[in-house]
Design an enzyme around this catalytic site. Structure first.
Site, PDB file in Angstrom:
ATOM      1  N   GLU A 173      21.755 -11.969 -62.008  1.00 46.07           N
ATOM      2  CA  GLU A 173      21.896 -11.108 -60.828  1.00 46.07           C
ATOM      3  C   GLU A 173      20.828 -10.026 -60.795  1.00 46.07           C
ATOM      4  O   GLU A 173      20.458  -9.545 -59.721  1.00 46.07           O
ATOM      5  CB  GLU A 173      23.311 -10.529 -60.769  1.00 46.07           C
ATOM      6  CG  GLU A 173      24.266 -11.665 -60.447  1.00 46.07           C
ATOM      7  CD  GLU A 173      25.668 -11.261 -60.094  1.00 46.07           C
ATOM      8  OE1 GLU A 173      26.014 -10.086 -60.287  1.00 46.07           O
ATOM      9  OE2 GLU A 173      26.415 -12.149 -59.638  1.00 46.07           O
ATOM     10  N   CYS A 196      33.336 -21.478 -57.686  1.00 48.38           N
ATOM     11  CA  CYS A 196      33.430 -20.636 -58.886  1.00 48.38           C
ATOM     12  C   CYS A 196      34.151 -21.378 -60.018  1.00 48.38           C
ATOM     13  O   CYS A 196      35.316 -21.753 -59.868  1.00 48.38           O
ATOM     14  CB  CYS A 196      34.186 -19.364 -58.521  1.00 48.38           C
ATOM     15  SG  CYS A 196      34.416 -18.254 -59.902  1.00 48.38           S
ATOM     16  N   CYS A 214      28.969 -22.599 -65.055  1.00 45.00           N
ATOM     17  CA  CYS A 214      29.024 -21.340 -64.300  1.00 45.00           C
ATOM     18  C   CYS A 214      28.035 -21.447 -63.147  1.00 45.00           C
ATOM     19  O   CYS A 214      26.958 -22.046 -63.303  1.00 45.00           O
ATOM     20  CB  CYS A 214      28.642 -20.186 -65.223  1.00 45.00           C
ATOM     21  SG  CYS A 214      28.471 -18.607 -64.388  1.00 45.00           S
ATOM     22  N   ASP A 249      33.767 -18.485 -53.632  1.00 45.35           N
ATOM     23  CA  ASP A 249      33.186 -18.074 -54.918  1.00 45.35           C
ATOM     24  C   ASP A 249      33.506 -16.605 -55.165  1.00 45.35           C
ATOM     25  O   ASP A 249      33.881 -15.867 -54.249  1.00 45.35           O
ATOM     26  CB  ASP A 249      31.663 -18.281 -54.901  1.00 45.35           C
ATOM     27  CG  ASP A 249      31.055 -17.990 -56.271  1.00 45.35           C
ATOM     28  OD1 ASP A 249      31.591 -18.484 -57.277  1.00 45.35           O
ATOM     29  OD2 ASP A 249      30.067 -17.249 -56.335  1.00 45.35           O
ATOM     30  N   SER A 250      33.329 -16.202 -56.414  1.00 47.41           N
ATOM     31  CA  SER A 250      33.555 -14.800 -56.771  1.00 47.41           C
ATOM     32  C   SER A 250      32.446 -13.893 -56.223  1.00 47.41           C
ATOM     33  O   SER A 250      32.615 -12.682 -56.176  1.00 47.41           O
ATOM     34  CB  SER A 250      33.598 -14.674 -58.286  1.00 47.41           C
ATOM     35  OG  SER A 250      32.371 -15.127 -58.833  1.00 47.41           O
ATOM     36  N   HIS A 267      25.972 -19.485 -61.970  1.00 46.79           N
ATOM     37  CA  HIS A 267      24.663 -18.846 -62.144  1.00 46.79           C
ATOM     38  C   HIS A 267      23.719 -19.603 -63.086  1.00 46.79           C
ATOM     39  O   HIS A 267      22.515 -19.409 -63.032  1.00 46.79           O
ATOM     40  CB  HIS A 267      24.841 -17.439 -62.715  1.00 46.79           C
ATOM     41  CG  HIS A 267      25.489 -16.467 -61.779  1.00 46.79           C
ATOM     42  ND1 HIS A 267      26.705 -16.715 -61.194  1.00 46.79           N
ATOM     43  CD2 HIS A 267      25.089 -15.241 -61.348  1.00 46.79           C
ATOM     44  CE1 HIS A 267      27.031 -15.677 -60.421  1.00 46.79           C
ATOM     45  NE2 HIS A 267      26.075 -14.769 -60.504  1.00 46.79           N
TER      46      HIS A 267
HETATM   47  N1  DGL Z   1      31.240 -17.592 -60.235  1.00 48.00           N
HETATM   48  C1  DGL Z   1      31.519 -17.375 -61.635  1.00 48.00           C
HETATM   49  C2  DGL Z   1      31.662 -18.732 -62.352  1.00 48.00           C
HETATM   50  O1  DGL Z   1      31.157 -19.734 -61.915  1.00 48.00           O
HETATM   51  C3  DGL Z   1      30.438 -16.550 -62.307  1.00 48.00           C
HETATM   52  C4  DGL Z   1      30.379 -15.114 -61.827  1.00 48.00           C
HETATM   53  C5  DGL Z   1      31.630 -14.309 -62.138  1.00 48.00           C
HETATM   54  O2  DGL Z   1      31.933 -14.050 -63.322  1.00 48.00           O
HETATM   55  O3  DGL Z   1      32.288 -13.932 -61.183  1.00 48.00           O
HETATM   56  O4  DGL Z   1      32.302 -18.812 -63.374  1.00 48.00           O
END
Ligand code: DGL
Length: 258
Positions: free
Chosen positions: A145, A66, A177, A3-4, A179
């Site tokens: 966040e 992600c 996403c 993940d990012s 989040h």
């Molecule tokens: N993990 C990213 C997503 O699911 C969200 C957070 C980011 O922008 O890095 O798109």
């Protein structure tokens, strides 16, 4: 699992709940987060580095948590690496196609994920008659966040983002996403009680479970001690607390260099 940042721990949690036992090495590229505001080329480069790291840790299968990375980099990653790479976009799109009654599906995500058009592509490949309405919601990742999960400001912003999709009378909404499932209660109220919310974390966990069932030799070769190791490429003071809040349990972060 890649993940990012730590938002993808929603996927780790869903996977460990739905497909218990497997050891998971999670890499959150917190040094480069957020991906959702970056160009596809940059996200792809970061994702390649991330997967290389997971391979060096012995991964035999990779789950891209992600949505942004999956949206822009999946084809490159699949062409580059031999091992199975699973993502949540196809599974979420399939759930949405099954769920819709009026043929109107909404998709929300980061700007880069939405601009990639990947959800529309998957949905229309399955059912070309469906209308897909997308909306990028760039403020939602920072709100989550910051832990602003119940604030009136967050409700207001969610309402604003969802208004155009509500006007289009979508009956199914993909929360595209990592989040957004943490804002599911607010999203449900603002889009309407009758709208089906599709959580890519749950869809991806189910897809990964089914994939392992179909590949028993691979499944049998994976270590099964139920361990989760969370690696990050940068650590800040708040990160541990954010990760623990998402995972709903205490977690130790290991800082790694890619
Ligand atoms: N993990 C990213 C997503 O699911 C969200 C957070 C980011 O922008 O890095 O798109």
């Amino acid at each position: 699992m890649f993940d990012s940042g730590v938002g993808g721990l929603t996927v780790a949690r869903a996977f460990m709940d739905q497909v218990p036992g497997f050891d998971v090495v999670y890499l959150g590229d917190t040094a480069h987060t957020p991906y959702g505001t970056k160009s596809p080329g940059t996200v792809t480069r970061y994702a390649l580095e991330g997967i290389r790291f997971l391979l060096s840790r012995g991964a035999a299968m990779v789950i891209i948590a992600c949505n942004t990375a999956a949206g822009v980099a999946l084809d490159t990653l699949s062409a580059h690496f031999q091992l199975p790479i699973l993502d949540g976009i196809g599974p979420a799109a399939d759930h949405a196609v099954k769920a819709t009654r009026n043929g109107r599906i909404g998709v929300i995500g980061t700007r880069t994920a939405v601009d990639s058009g990947v959800y529309e592509k998957r949905i229309l490949a399955a059912r070309p008659d469906i209308r897909v309405y997308t909306r990028s919601c760039p403020l939602l990742v920072p709100l989550v966040e910051e832990g602003w999960l119940k604030k009136p400001e967050t409700r207001m912003i969610v309402k604003d983002y969802l208004r155009p999709l509500k006007v289009r009378r979508v009956d199914t909404l993909i929360m595209g996403c990592t989040h957004y499932p943490l804002l599911a209660d607010i999203i449900q109220v603002k889009i309407g009680r009758r709208v089906v919310l599709v959580d890519p974390a749950a869809a991806l966990a189910e897809h990964a479970g089914a994939f392992l069932d179909r590949n028993p030799t691979l499944a049998a070769s994976l270590p099964k001690n139920g361990r989760l190791q969370v690696c990050v490429t940068d650590r800040t003071d708040r990160l541990q607390a954010t990760a623990a809040a998402i995972l709903r349990r205490k977690v130790d972060l290991t800082v790694v260099q890619l």
